[in-house]
Design an enzyme around this catalytic site. Sequence first.
Site, PDB file in Angstrom:
ATOM      1  N   LYS A 118      18.370  28.293 -31.756  1.00 17.52           N
ATOM      2  CA  LYS A 118      18.780  27.110 -32.520  1.00 17.52           C
ATOM      3  C   LYS A 118      17.602  26.175 -32.624  1.00 17.52           C
ATOM      4  O   LYS A 118      16.738  26.157 -31.735  1.00 17.52           O
ATOM      5  CB  LYS A 118      19.933  26.398 -31.805  1.00 17.52           C
ATOM      6  CG  LYS A 118      20.785  25.558 -32.713  1.00 17.52           C
ATOM      7  CD  LYS A 118      21.739  26.411 -33.509  1.00 17.52           C
ATOM      8  CE  LYS A 118      22.621  25.615 -34.427  1.00 17.52           C
ATOM      9  NZ  LYS A 118      23.632  26.492 -35.045  1.00 17.52           N
TER      10      LYS A 118
HETATM   11  P1  NAD Z   1      27.160  19.514 -42.969  1.00 13.17           P
HETATM   12  O1  NAD Z   1      26.046  18.613 -42.628  1.00 13.17           O
HETATM   13  O2  NAD Z   1      27.121  20.262 -44.247  1.00 13.17           O
HETATM   14  O3  NAD Z   1      28.543  18.711 -42.939  1.00 13.17           O
HETATM   15  C1  NAD Z   1      28.975  17.962 -41.832  1.00 13.17           C
HETATM   16  C2  NAD Z   1      30.208  17.169 -42.225  1.00 13.17           C
HETATM   17  O4  NAD Z   1      30.675  16.454 -41.081  1.00 13.17           O
HETATM   18  C3  NAD Z   1      29.949  16.129 -43.320  1.00 13.17           C
HETATM   19  O5  NAD Z   1      31.057  16.081 -44.195  1.00 13.17           O
HETATM   20  C4  NAD Z   1      29.869  14.834 -42.523  1.00 13.17           C
HETATM   21  O6  NAD Z   1      30.219  13.687 -43.286  1.00 13.17           O
HETATM   22  C5  NAD Z   1      30.909  15.109 -41.455  1.00 13.17           C
HETATM   23  N1  NAD Z   1      30.784  14.217 -40.318  1.00 13.17           N
HETATM   24  C6  NAD Z   1      29.664  13.789 -39.701  1.00 13.17           C
HETATM   25  N2  NAD Z   1      29.987  12.946 -38.721  1.00 13.17           N
HETATM   26  C7  NAD Z   1      31.328  12.847 -38.722  1.00 13.17           C
HETATM   27  C8  NAD Z   1      32.267  12.113 -37.961  1.00 13.17           C
HETATM   28  N3  NAD Z   1      31.885  11.307 -36.973  1.00 13.17           N
HETATM   29  N4  NAD Z   1      33.573  12.279 -38.245  1.00 13.17           N
HETATM   30  C9  NAD Z   1      33.979  13.076 -39.257  1.00 13.17           C
HETATM   31  N5  NAD Z   1      33.148  13.783 -40.008  1.00 13.17           N
HETATM   32  C10 NAD Z   1      31.848  13.660 -39.741  1.00 13.17           C
HETATM   33  O7  NAD Z   1      27.303  20.499 -41.719  1.00 13.17           O
HETATM   34  P2  NAD Z   1      27.936  21.959 -41.704  1.00 13.17           P
HETATM   35  O8  NAD Z   1      26.875  22.929 -42.002  1.00 13.17           O
HETATM   36  O9  NAD Z   1      29.213  21.948 -42.479  1.00 13.17           O
HETATM   37  O10 NAD Z   1      28.241  22.118 -40.137  1.00 13.17           O
HETATM   38  C11 NAD Z   1      29.408  21.570 -39.536  1.00 13.17           C
HETATM   39  C12 NAD Z   1      29.634  22.243 -38.191  1.00 13.17           C
HETATM   40  O11 NAD Z   1      29.760  23.650 -38.383  1.00 13.17           O
HETATM   41  C13 NAD Z   1      28.496  22.073 -37.176  1.00 13.17           C
HETATM   42  O12 NAD Z   1      29.051  22.018 -35.884  1.00 13.17           O
HETATM   43  C14 NAD Z   1      27.704  23.355 -37.322  1.00 13.17           C
HETATM   44  O13 NAD Z   1      26.973  23.688 -36.151  1.00 13.17           O
HETATM   45  C15 NAD Z   1      28.826  24.335 -37.567  1.00 13.17           C
HETATM   46  N6  NAD Z   1      28.393  25.576 -38.217  1.00 13.17           N
HETATM   47  C16 NAD Z   1      27.785  25.549 -39.438  1.00 13.17           C
HETATM   48  C17 NAD Z   1      27.420  26.739 -40.044  1.00 13.17           C
HETATM   49  C18 NAD Z   1      26.803  26.788 -41.431  1.00 13.17           C
HETATM   50  O14 NAD Z   1      26.694  27.885 -41.989  1.00 13.17           O
HETATM   51  N7  NAD Z   1      26.447  25.675 -42.036  1.00 13.17           N
HETATM   52  C19 NAD Z   1      27.643  27.954 -39.388  1.00 13.17           C
HETATM   53  C20 NAD Z   1      28.280  27.947 -38.147  1.00 13.17           C
HETATM   54  C21 NAD Z   1      28.646  26.740 -37.581  1.00 13.17           C
END
Ligand code: NAD
Length: 429
Positions: A118
Site C-alpha cells: 500500500k
Molecule cells: P474515493 O476517494 O473515490 O471516495 C471516498 C468517498 O468517501 C467520497 O465520497 C468521500 O466524500 C467520502 N468520505 C470521505 N470522508 C467521509 C466521511 N467522514 N463521511 C462520509 N463519507 C466520507 O475513495 P474510494 O476509492 O471509493 O475508496 C473508499 C474505500 O474503499 C477506502 O477505504 C478504500 O481503501 C476502499 N477500497 C477502494 C478500492 C478502489 O478500487 N478504489 C478498492 C478496495 C478498497
Amino acid sequence: MVLTSLSPQENPSPAYICPLDQACSYLEEAARELKLDRNILEILSNPRKVVTVSIPVKRDDGEVQVLAGHRVQHCDILGPYKGGIRYHPAVTLREVSALAMLMTWKCALLGIPYGGAKGGIALDPKSYSIGELERITRRYTSELIKDIGPTVDIPAPDMGTSAREMAWMMDTYSVNVGHAVPGVVTGKPLSIGGSRGREMATGRGVMIIVREALADLGKSLVGTRIAIQGFGNVGSAAALLLHQAGAKVIAVSTGTGGVFSDVGLDIPALKTYVAQNRRSIVGFPQASAIGNTELLTLPCDVLIPAALENQITQDNVDRIHARIIAEAANGPVTLQANQALEARGVTVLPDILTNAGGVVVSYLEWVQGLSYVFWDEERVNRELENLMVQAYRQAIQQTKVRQISLRLAAYTLGVGRVAQAFTDRGLYP
Ligand code: NAD
C-alpha cells in the site's frame, strides 16, 4: 505480537484506534485458529519493506512544500506486491502498513498471484490544483522508481486517487526507464492499457457479495433497503449496480453531507447531479438531508460503509440496525464493534472479501497487458463474478467446517495460503 520494524503509534490520543494493531489482532486470531507455527506468524506480522520518501513540490504560488510519501510492501511470497495509493489527510505510516497487510490476505483469499502493498501521502487532494497533484504524483513515483515495477510492485488507485494519477505514474516510470511500461500500474485509462470494467470493479464486487449473502438468507436484492456511506469510486459504483439490480438505496453520504429518500434514491440521477455540482450530493432534489452519524444508524437491511476506517465503533454499534454490514471500505468496523455485531447475529461481510473486486480486475488488467490481448467488458465482468463467488463460497464453507465467523474464515483462508507458501518455499538463507 510486536511489530518490530515500525515506530510506536504516531497518534497518541486515547480515542485513536490504530488500524495496524487491529490488523495484527485479526492475524493473530487467524493464527490461533490455524495453530500456525509461531515463526511464520513472526514473519507475517512484519512488513518486508517500509519506504518513506520526501516529496518536495512547488505550489502554484512558487512556495515549496515537502510532503511525506509512504510505500509499505508487506509480503511477496506469492507474487509481485500489489496495492493502492491513497491521498488523504489522515494517512499515516501505520495505516499504510495495516492496509498493506490486508492486501496480502485479500490476494491470497481470491487466489490471485500477488503479494500485499500500500502507498499513501497525507494530503487533501481538494487543497491542490491539478498541476500540483501531477507534480506530487510524478515526484513520488520518481522517488519510488527502484521499488516499483511490473514484476516487483504494482500500484493502483485507492482513496483520493484515480485513473488520472495512475497515468501520471505509468508515464513517469516509463520515461525514467526509457520505454513504455503499462504493467507498472493498474486502474489506468483504457488508452494506455487499462481494462474495461476496472472503474466499476470494486463496487461490482460489493454488489456480488451482498447479493450472495442475501441469497444465503433466502432473500434477493429486489426491494432490499440499503444505506451507503461514501459516494466515491467504490460507493457510487456499488450504489448504481445495486439500484440496477432492484435494491432500494435509501441513503448515501459523503464527507460534506448525505441524502435520504424512504422510497429509494434515483441513483443515475444522483450521479448526474454529482457530476454537475462539483462532486457534491448535497441539495439533491427529491431527497432530504441526512448526517453521516444518522446514516450509519438508519433502520435498513444492508449498511455499506464505503469511505473511511473506524466508522462503526463501540460508540455507535448498539444503534446499528442493519442486518448485514458489507465492508466496502477497508477496516470500517472496529475489532470491538465487530465482536458486538457478531454476538448479535449481524452478518459482517469482511473487507478482504467484499472489496476485493478492484484487485481482481487489476489482476485481469495485468494479465491482459502481459498477453497483449484485451477483453470486452462482458468477459472481464464474468471472470470477476467467478472469482468473487468462488471466494465467497470457499469462505462460507470454511465457516461451516470450523464453526467460525465469516471474517475469521476469510482470514484463515488468506493467511493459511500465505503460510503454506512460506512452508513450501522455506526461509532464505
Ligand atoms: P474515493 O476517494 O473515490 O471516495 C471516498 C468517498 O468517501 C467520497 O465520497 C468521500 O466524500 C467520502 N468520505 C470521505 N470522508 C467521509 C466521511 N467522514 N463521511 C462520509 N463519507 C466520507 O475513495 P474510494 O476509492 O471509493 O475508496 C473508499 C474505500 O474503499 C477506502 O477505504 C478504500 O481503501 C476502499 N477500497 C477502494 C478500492 C478502489 O478500487 N478504489 C478498492 C478496495 C478498497
